[in-house]
Design an enzyme around this catalytic site. Structure first.
Site, mmCIF file in Angstrom:
data_model
loop_
_atom_site.group_PDB
_atom_site.id
_atom_site.type_symbol
_atom_site.label_atom_id
_atom_site.label_comp_id
_atom_site.label_asym_id
_atom_site.label_seq_id
_atom_site.Cartn_x
_atom_site.Cartn_y
_atom_site.Cartn_z
ATOM 1 N N SER A 136 33.292 39.779 38.630
ATOM 2 C CA SER A 136 32.513 38.762 39.341
ATOM 3 C C SER A 136 33.170 37.395 39.253
ATOM 4 C CB SER A 136 31.096 38.653 38.788
ATOM 5 O OG SER A 136 30.423 37.615 39.483
ATOM 6 N N LYS A 191 27.217 45.383 37.237
ATOM 7 C CA LYS A 191 27.685 44.441 38.276
ATOM 8 C C LYS A 191 26.724 44.448 39.469
ATOM 9 C CE LYS A 191 30.103 41.568 40.656
ATOM 10 N NZ LYS A 191 30.586 41.897 41.935
ATOM 11 N N HIS A 194 23.753 42.442 38.511
ATOM 12 C CA HIS A 194 24.200 41.034 38.539
ATOM 13 C C HIS A 194 24.099 40.507 39.973
ATOM 14 C CE1 HIS A 194 27.414 38.267 39.723
ATOM 15 N NE2 HIS A 194 27.331 37.711 38.521
ATOM 16 N N ASN A 195 24.582 41.290 40.930
ATOM 17 C CA ASN A 195 24.537 40.847 42.328
ATOM 18 C C ASN A 195 23.101 40.756 42.836
ATOM 19 O OD1 ASN A 195 27.289 41.054 42.078
ATOM 20 N ND2 ASN A 195 27.594 42.056 44.024
ATOM 21 N N GLU A 198 21.804 37.651 41.630
ATOM 22 C CA GLU A 198 22.431 36.598 42.437
ATOM 23 C C GLU A 198 21.660 36.414 43.758
ATOM 24 O OE1 GLU A 198 26.777 37.130 42.746
ATOM 25 O OE2 GLU A 198 26.530 36.792 44.894
HETATM 26 P P1 NBP Z 1 38.366 44.144 50.626
HETATM 27 O O1 NBP Z 1 37.100 44.725 50.128
HETATM 28 O O2 NBP Z 1 38.369 43.350 51.868
HETATM 29 O O3 NBP Z 1 39.419 45.347 50.786
HETATM 30 C C1 NBP Z 1 40.730 45.115 51.266
HETATM 31 C C2 NBP Z 1 41.715 45.937 50.467
HETATM 32 O O4 NBP Z 1 41.406 47.331 50.573
HETATM 33 C C3 NBP Z 1 43.132 45.766 51.021
HETATM 34 O O5 NBP Z 1 44.033 45.798 49.952
HETATM 35 C C4 NBP Z 1 43.268 46.994 51.909
HETATM 36 O O6 NBP Z 1 44.578 47.387 52.143
HETATM 37 C C5 NBP Z 1 42.584 48.007 51.041
HETATM 38 N N1 NBP Z 1 42.277 49.250 51.758
HETATM 39 C C6 NBP Z 1 41.397 49.501 52.742
HETATM 40 BR BR1 NBP Z 1 40.320 48.267 53.549
HETATM 41 N N2 NBP Z 1 41.384 50.773 53.149
HETATM 42 C C7 NBP Z 1 42.315 51.363 52.386
HETATM 43 C C8 NBP Z 1 42.774 52.682 52.306
HETATM 44 N N3 NBP Z 1 42.264 53.639 53.070
HETATM 45 N N4 NBP Z 1 43.758 52.974 51.420
HETATM 46 C C9 NBP Z 1 44.270 52.009 50.640
HETATM 47 N N5 NBP Z 1 43.855 50.730 50.654
HETATM 48 C C10 NBP Z 1 42.892 50.404 51.516
HETATM 49 O O7 NBP Z 1 39.076 43.287 49.479
HETATM 50 P P2 NBP Z 1 38.461 42.213 48.483
HETATM 51 O O8 NBP Z 1 37.543 41.274 49.171
HETATM 52 O O9 NBP Z 1 39.631 41.668 47.731
HETATM 53 O O10 NBP Z 1 37.560 43.089 47.484
HETATM 54 C C11 NBP Z 1 38.085 44.158 46.712
HETATM 55 C C12 NBP Z 1 36.935 44.794 45.952
HETATM 56 O O11 NBP Z 1 36.359 43.819 45.065
HETATM 57 C C13 NBP Z 1 35.773 45.270 46.844
HETATM 58 O O12 NBP Z 1 35.189 46.410 46.293
HETATM 59 C C14 NBP Z 1 34.821 44.131 46.813
HETATM 60 O O13 NBP Z 1 33.481 44.539 47.081
HETATM 61 C C15 NBP Z 1 34.972 43.652 45.374
HETATM 62 N N6 NBP Z 1 34.619 42.251 45.142
HETATM 63 C C16 NBP Z 1 34.925 41.303 46.055
HETATM 64 C C17 NBP Z 1 34.593 39.974 45.813
HETATM 65 C C18 NBP Z 1 34.938 38.902 46.789
HETATM 66 O O14 NBP Z 1 34.525 37.735 46.553
HETATM 67 N N7 NBP Z 1 35.693 39.189 47.840
HETATM 68 C C19 NBP Z 1 33.965 39.628 44.601
HETATM 69 C C20 NBP Z 1 33.707 40.617 43.662
HETATM 70 C C21 NBP Z 1 34.048 41.931 43.947
HETATM 71 P P3 NBP Z 1 45.329 46.893 53.479
HETATM 72 O O15 NBP Z 1 45.807 45.520 53.188
HETATM 73 O O16 NBP Z 1 46.429 47.880 53.651
HETATM 74 O O17 NBP Z 1 44.327 46.941 54.608
#
Ligand code: NBP
Length: 489
Positions: A136, A191, A194-195, A198
């Site tokens: 988080s 987590k 937590h959300n 939130e």
């Molecule tokens: P995203 O949730 O937007 O996912 C993008 C990533 O997933 C990219 O690296 C993409 O690769 C990869 N991906 C996908 Br889409 N399909 C795929 C597949 N079939 N095989 C391999 N890779 C694949 O990224 P994020 O916002 O950085 O979040 C990552 C995780 O962390 C999620 O579970 C999210 O819920 C969680 N999270 C996010 C936040 C936040 O603030 N964003 C906070 C806390 C937790 P590509 O580049 O090749 O498309």
């Protein structure tokens, strides 16, 4: 940059979107050489380039999964930060093909906890260890210190404890914001809750804003001042701080403030809904969190609401907003107290959900410790969490935060203001679903006798469901209908 002298890095990270890229840089900055990989290889190059710009950090990029896995020292540890669901399964399949017994995969995404439990079992059959780790703090947290909630294989946790302790947010009086949560999918579950909490916090803050703006007629400058002032006291928290900031930001595309131009439709990704579903599954009352979810659903009906506002305007309801003058200073203080009291109820619900799940799954969650690791790094970080930790330190078996002596006193001290704010909002036609749900939760929980006796009578009347009595043990059924025929008025 050349690989370290051993030619191997300490850890790997796959999935270089917002979270992955920032967490990789954070890990490297803390002195752990890291290998990185992403399905779309341009993100690998982008991350390596960023690492150079941000201080020549030891980040090593790989375009194919085999060389990525083989670049990590054994037992290998790889954190995945890809989109939850099928992408996680696909990434595991890609990576595990090159991994060996004793290696470990950590899913840092917002994953449904049962998926983690399924994968942990599947990985164990291959001799691989698995952790589901809640992360988080968004982009900033990932880069400079998130709150980390790792659950699953304890052996796997021990393999990377040294890294997690350094990478997590550091809170001066209570240490790194990470702890081993428990077995199975407990890290993801914690987590998720937590959300959910939130969601509750954001809804309560939005209601405070609505009452102050719509009823109190505070300007954005006055709102900014009020929230900034609140952030010096018991409400001190990340969400109050950013809310104060938001009120001060001017629209760069026109006149006025940006917040007033933002469309009133809330987005969501699912963890709030899961929290409410789990609360229902476990028969735990979580009305404040549920109200925050319902409010997001209703906010999504923008076109319907616009039409409805016209219907009720034409019928003479419209804005019932009070025409009486409001004492702004008094209203700000009342709303502050109402927000704080409502927040206590919301956290009590979240904590009770965690305890119920812990009992069901045998996770042995330490609620005080969870409050501790949420004190820094994460979105709900707040000074208030310290009080929660202390409440559970005083009594780990506390049935509800509301009956902790300190919280009980705080609620009593604030209940007059809390009731005033809700009455004012109701009379002004301004909805406060979160604050009202919290107050109803408190008013229900604190009463020895509820009207549930009538519901039991009705159930027995139409369905012979039986009832218990207050004055004698046993299960009873009454022929209500037959008797009623003789006594009908
Ligand atoms: P995203 O949730 O937007 O996912 C993008 C990533 O997933 C990219 O690296 C993409 O690769 C990869 N991906 C996908 Br889409 N399909 C795929 C597949 N079939 N095989 C391999 N890779 C694949 O990224 P994020 O916002 O950085 O979040 C990552 C995780 O962390 C999620 O579970 C999210 O819920 C969680 N999270 C996010 C936040 C936040 O603030 N964003 C906070 C806390 C937790 P590509 O580049 O090749 O498309």
């Amino acid at each position: 940059m050349a690989l370290p002298s051993s030619n191997l890095t300490r850890i790997g990270l796959a999935g270089l979107a917002v979270m992955g890229q920032n967490l990789a840089l954070n890990i490297a900055e803390k002195g752990f050489p890291i290998s990185v990989y992403n399905r779309t290889t341009s993100k690998v190059d982008e991350t390596v380039e960023r690492a150079k710009l941000e201080g020549n950090l030891p980040v090593y990029g790989f375009h194919d999964p085999a060389s990525f896995v083989n670049s990590i020292q054994k037992p290998r540890v790889i954190i995945m930060l890809v989109k939850a669901g099928a992408p996680v399964d696909q990434t595991i399949a890609t990576l595990s093909a090159h991994m060996e017994k004793g290696d470990c995969i950590i899913d840092g995404g917002n994953e449904w906890y049962e998926n983690t439990e399924r994968r942990e079992k599947a990985m164990a059959e291959l001799g691989l260890l698995y952790l589901g780790m809640g992360v988080s703090g968004g982009e900033e947290g990932a880069r400079h210190g998130p709150s980390l909630m790792p659950g699953g294989s304890f052996e796997a946790y021990k393999n990377i404890e040294d890294i997690l302790l350094k990478v997590a947010a550091q809170v001066p009086d209570s240490g790194p914001c990470v702890t081993y949560i428990g077995k199975g999918g407990s890290g993801n579950f914690v987590k998720m809750v937590h959300n959910g909490i939130e969601y509750g916090d954001m809804q309560l803050i939005a209601e405070a804003y609505d009452v102050l703006k719509s009823v109190g007629k505070l300007s954005n400058t006055e709102l900014q001042q009020a929230f900034a002032e609140w952030n010096k006291g018991e409400l001190l928290s990340f969400l109050i701080e950013i809310t104060a900031d938001i009120f001060g930001i001017k629209d760069d595309k026109g006149d006025g403030y940006l917040v007033d131009k933002v469309l009133d439709k809330t987005g969501m990704k699912g963890t709030g809904k899961w929290t409410v579903q789990q609360a229902a599954e476990l028969s735990v009352a979580a009305p404040t969190i549920a109200a925050s979810l319902d409010s997001r659903f209703l906010s999504g009906l923008k076109e319907e609401r616009t039409a409805a506002s016209k219907v009720f305007q034409s019928d003479g309801f419209g804005d019932i907003l009070s025409s009486q003058p409001v004492d702004k200073a008094k209203l700000i203080e009342d709303v502050r107290q109402a927000l704080y009291a409502s927040k206590i109820c919301s956290y009590a619900q979240g904590m009770n959900l965690l305890r119920a799940k812990s009992i069901e799954k045998g996770w042995d969650l330490k609620l005080g410790e969870l409050a501790r690791i949420w004190k820094g790094g994460c979105i709900i970080r707040a000074i208030f969490l310290d009080r929660i930790k202390k409440a559970y330190d005083r009594n780990p078996d506390l049935p509800n935060l509301l009956v902790d002596p300190e919280f009980a006193q705080e609620i009593l001290d604030r209940q007059a203001a809390w009731r005033r704010v809700i009455c004012l909002a109701i009379n002004s036609g301004v909805s406060t679903p979160g604050m009202s749900a919290s107050l109803a939760y408190f008013d229900t929980y604190r009463r020895e006798r509820l009207p549930a006796n009538l519901i039991q009578s009705q159930r027995d009347y139409f369905g012979a469901h039986t009832y218990e009595r207050t004055d004698m043990p046993g299960s009873f059924h009454t022929e209500w209908f037959k008797i009623a025929k003789q006594t009908k008025i």
